[in-house]
Design a protein around this motif. Structure first.
Motif, PDB file in Angstrom:
ATOM      1  N   CYS A  29       0.815  -1.212   0.000  1.00  0.00           N
ATOM      2  CA  CYS A  29       0.000   0.000   0.000  1.00  0.00           C
ATOM      3  C   CYS A  29       0.851   1.265   0.000  1.00  0.00           C
ATOM      4  O   CYS A  29       0.371   2.322  -0.366  1.00  0.00           O
ATOM      5  CB  CYS A  29      -0.958  -0.001   1.187  1.00  0.00           C
ATOM      6  N   LYS A  30       2.097   1.193   0.460  1.00  0.00           N
ATOM      7  CA  LYS A  30       3.081   2.290   0.516  1.00  0.00           C
ATOM      8  C   LYS A  30       2.828   3.287   1.640  1.00  0.00           C
ATOM      9  O   LYS A  30       3.506   4.313   1.727  1.00  0.00           O
ATOM     10  CB  LYS A  30       3.153   3.056  -0.816  1.00  0.00           C
ATOM     11  N   THR A  31       1.873   3.022   2.527  1.00  0.00           N
ATOM     12  CA  THR A  31       1.560   3.974   3.587  1.00  0.00           C
ATOM     13  C   THR A  31       2.764   4.250   4.480  1.00  0.00           C
ATOM     14  O   THR A  31       3.001   5.394   4.893  1.00  0.00           O
ATOM     15  CB  THR A  31       0.383   3.456   4.443  1.00  0.00           C
ATOM     16  N   CYS A  32       3.545   3.217   4.776  1.00  0.00           N
ATOM     17  CA  CYS A  32       4.697   3.405   5.666  1.00  0.00           C
ATOM     18  C   CYS A  32       5.721   4.355   5.061  1.00  0.00           C
ATOM     19  O   CYS A  32       6.321   5.176   5.759  1.00  0.00           O
ATOM     20  CB  CYS A  32       5.339   2.059   5.995  1.00  0.00           C
ATOM     21  N   ASP A  33       5.922   4.264   3.758  1.00  0.00           N
ATOM     22  CA  ASP A  33       6.866   5.129   3.064  1.00  0.00           C
ATOM     23  C   ASP A  33       6.421   6.585   3.119  1.00  0.00           C
ATOM     24  O   ASP A  33       7.246   7.506   3.098  1.00  0.00           O
ATOM     25  CB  ASP A  33       6.983   4.660   1.605  1.00  0.00           C
ATOM     26  N   ILE A  34       5.108   6.785   3.222  1.00  0.00           N
ATOM     27  CA  ILE A  34       4.532   8.133   3.214  1.00  0.00           C
ATOM     28  C   ILE A  34       4.446   8.729   4.616  1.00  0.00           C
ATOM     29  O   ILE A  34       4.826   9.874   4.844  1.00  0.00           O
ATOM     30  CB  ILE A  34       3.121   8.086   2.587  1.00  0.00           C
ATOM     31  N   LYS A  35       3.931   7.957   5.578  1.00  0.00           N
ATOM     32  CA  LYS A  35       3.502   8.527   6.854  1.00  0.00           C
ATOM     33  C   LYS A  35       4.583   8.513   7.922  1.00  0.00           C
ATOM     34  O   LYS A  35       4.462   9.239   8.917  1.00  0.00           O
ATOM     35  CB  LYS A  35       2.259   7.765   7.352  1.00  0.00           C
ATOM     36  N   ASP A  36       5.636   7.699   7.768  1.00  0.00           N
ATOM     37  CA  ASP A  36       6.661   7.645   8.816  1.00  0.00           C
ATOM     38  C   ASP A  36       7.153   9.056   9.132  1.00  0.00           C
ATOM     39  O   ASP A  36       7.584   9.789   8.236  1.00  0.00           O
ATOM     40  CB  ASP A  36       7.836   6.785   8.367  1.00  0.00           C
ATOM     41  N   PRO A  37       7.088   9.484  10.404  1.00  0.00           N
ATOM     42  CA  PRO A  37       7.337  10.900  10.732  1.00  0.00           C
ATOM     43  C   PRO A  37       8.748  11.378  10.423  1.00  0.00           C
ATOM     44  O   PRO A  37       8.948  12.580  10.218  1.00  0.00           O
ATOM     45  CB  PRO A  37       7.033  10.975  12.236  1.00  0.00           C
ATOM     46  N   THR A  38       9.733  10.490  10.395  1.00  0.00           N
ATOM     47  CA  THR A  38      11.100  10.913  10.061  1.00  0.00           C
ATOM     48  C   THR A  38      11.501  10.481   8.655  1.00  0.00           C
ATOM     49  O   THR A  38      12.662  10.653   8.280  1.00  0.00           O
ATOM     50  CB  THR A  38      12.106  10.341  11.068  1.00  0.00           C
ATOM     51  N   GLN A  39      10.550   9.928   7.892  1.00  0.00           N
ATOM     52  CA  GLN A  39      10.829   9.429   6.546  1.00  0.00           C
ATOM     53  C   GLN A  39      11.999   8.435   6.558  1.00  0.00           C
ATOM     54  O   GLN A  39      12.873   8.451   5.695  1.00  0.00           O
ATOM     55  CB  GLN A  39      11.094  10.583   5.578  1.00  0.00           C
ATOM     56  N   ASN A  40      11.972   7.570   7.544  1.00  0.00           N
ATOM     57  CA  ASN A  40      13.048   6.602   7.750  1.00  0.00           C
ATOM     58  C   ASN A  40      12.799   5.290   7.009  1.00  0.00           C
ATOM     59  O   ASN A  40      13.728   4.517   6.790  1.00  0.00           O
ATOM     60  CB  ASN A  40      13.190   6.327   9.254  1.00  0.00           C
TER      61      ASN A  40
END
Length: 544
Positions: free
Chosen positions: A516-527
């Motif tokens: 879904c790619k949500t983690c790539d988008i929403k992670d607060p430090t873009q880690n």
């Protein structure tokens, strides 16, 4: 072992609506003007449609232009939309609102995007397009002058430790005069291209939503083929952008889902659990009771619209479809606009290939796009999604003013923001208590992933990578209560501790990933960096 090299005029990454439409249009032009063009499409799903997920109600405008005789060719548009309901929900009640004009579905069709994608692929192959499903484009190739040369598929048979196994097979290089990136929302290669060529320098940040969908077979007595229902309000608070859909398809099936803007502030919020809770509303559960859930999936979508469209071309290639972000949010539709972008791009690329000027960038593509109905459509609704930063009722009030008074021609443009910067500290926001799943109407993540038919080869490097492995425990856990455990709709991220409850660490269950790619988008430090796994891995949606 050296990579095999294949040469084409055009290589397209992604067999979704935009990529397939671009391929079809290229071959149509080649036949009309008797100028052969070789076209290849790479698709990371195990088959065309395996990774396609959408509501979906299709506006056939672009299809009418691309394949005017689509009815005679058996396009799977079999369920005309017959009635629109637009509801505002409170926890126990609902109120029917006037359907906004953008959401009027007269003349549209409720479809399975997977089925439609497979039909488009068949049309493309009849014209001579080569389509290779199960091959993930993992790397962009460049010429010495810096222009895009093509792409390489990922190596197969690499173990978790990064060493070659007995099953090792090197990837292939596909070289092209023009490479079109049609990866869908937050494509991993498009993300790198935007950085390398600074494609976002003159536009707003992209803003996103996450759409979570289930397919149900319901009691025939509760089914009304062609009914289209959208809701706003509960379970979202008035500051959080979100809403639902329910589309009554043929065969007593219902497509039901929820979209939540990824600019939400509360790190305790779980989009998956909000969707499950939504199904308990009396006006929703009345359709589902006595039915059975048959499929599940999730996908991020680009919501930024007009002001977040990046530069679309670079030496050797172009961005099309949701890789660029052509979704019309107020209309809740992006397939027709994705198709149109692919068609316009194909026309510009075809002329470039025929030109003897030696140009390597299809600069005519964005210029022609600005002259098309797509550009006008997105321009007129550009302020509606960002107006909901004022809250639900402020957004509704402004949207009515913009639509009926200004008619989309306001002399101002609201701006978008980066979603990962919007989370507040966990200590500043209220915790949310979600009801436990009952296994009848509501479900847990793992049983949901199971019916998405998600699978990855276990002995391969993780396709979910951390730039800094210390950040999840050093920053995300103390500051945001590890929000990756909740924004992921597939149970990929998990904080585990030892027997004493100490020594927390982040465990990544990459096998569960539904792409879904949500983690790539929403992670607060873009880690978190999402990259493609081995080709064919991920969900296998039969008809989503």
């Amino acid at each position: 072992m050296e990579r095999e090299v294949m040469e084409y005029d055009v290589v397209i990454v992604g067999a979704g609506p935009s990529g397939l439409s671009a391929a079809i249009r290229l071959k149509q032009l080649a036949a009309e003007q008797e100028h052969e063009v070789s076209v290849c499409i790479l698709e990371k799903g195990s088959e065309v449609g395996a990774h396609l997920l959408s509501g979906a109600v299709l506006e056939p405008r672009a299809l009418n232009e691309l394949i005017p005789d689509w009815k005679d060719k058996g396009a799977p548009l079999n369920t005309p939309a017959t009635e629109d309901y637009f509801l505002h929900l409170t926890e126990k009640r609902s109120r029917r609102l006037k359907t906004p004009p953008q959401m009027n579905n007269h003349g549209n069709y409720i479809i399975s995007l997977g089925e439609f994608g497979r039909w488009l692929a068949a049309q493309a192959e009849e014209l001579g397009v080569e389509i290779y499903p199960g091959f993930a484009a993992a790397e962009v190739l460049y010429r010495e002058d810096g222009s895009v040369k093509g792409v390489a598929t990922g190596d197969m048979g690499i173990g978790k430790n990064g060493e070659k196994t007995d099953a090792y097979t090197p990837g292939m290089e596909l070289h092209a005069k023009q490479t079109l990136f049609a990866e869908g929302c937050r494509g991993s290669l498009a993300k790198g291209l935007m950085e390398r060529f600074d494609l976002r320098r003159d536009c707003d940040p992209q803003t996103y939503g996450i759409g979570i969908k289930e397919l149900w077979e319901i009691d025939p007595a509760r089914h009304k083929e062609g009914l289209v229902v959208h809701t706003i309000g509960w379970p979202m608070d008035e500051k959080t952008y979100g809403g639902s859909w329910m589309y009554h398809m043929a065969g007593n099936q219902v497509s039901i889902g929820f979209v939540i803007g990824l600019d939400y502030e509360n790190p305790h919020l779980s989009p998956f659990d909000e969707f499950q809770r939504f199904k308990l509303h009396p006006d929703i559960r009345k359709y589902l009771e006595g039915g059975r859930r048959i499929s599940y999936g999730a996908r991020a979508l680009s919501e930024g619209g007009f002001q977040s469209i990046p530069k679309l071309t670079f030496p050797g290639g172009c961005l099309v479809g949701d890789s660029a972000g052509f979704l019309n949010v107020p209309k809740i539709k992006g397939n027709h606009t994705a198709m149109k972008s692919g068609m316009v791009c194909a026309e510009a690329v075809f002329d470039l290939l025929r030109s003897e000027a030696g140009e390597v960038e299809a600069v005519a593509y964005p210029e022609r796009l600005k002259e098309s109905w797509l550009w006008e459509e997105l321009y007129h609704v550009r302020n509606i999604r960002p107006s909901f930063r004022r809250g639900l009722w402020g957004g509704i009030a402004y949207s009515a003013f913009d639509t009926f008074v200004m008619r989309g021609k306001a002399p101002w443009t609201f701006h978008n923001h980066a979603d990962h910067l919007q989370l507040k500290k966990a200590s500043e926001m209220p915790k949310i208590q979600y009801p436990k799943p009952d296994g009848v109407l509501t479900f847990d993540r793992l049983s949901s992933v199971f019916i998405s038919n998600t699978n990855h080869e276990e002995n391969q490097p993780a396709h979910l990578t951390l730039k800094d492995p210390t950040i999840p425990i050093r920053i995300n856990l103390p500051d945001y209560d590890a929000p990756e455990q909740r924004y992921c709709p597939a149970g990929v991220y998990e904080i585990v501790r030892d027997d004493s409850g100490a020594n927390p660490r982040l465990q990544i269950n990459a096998q569960n990933c539904v792409h879904c790619k949500t983690c790539d988008i929403k992670d607060p430090t873009q880690n978190i960096n999402w990259v493609v796994p081995e080709g064919g891995g991920g969900p296998n949606y039969p008809n989503m």
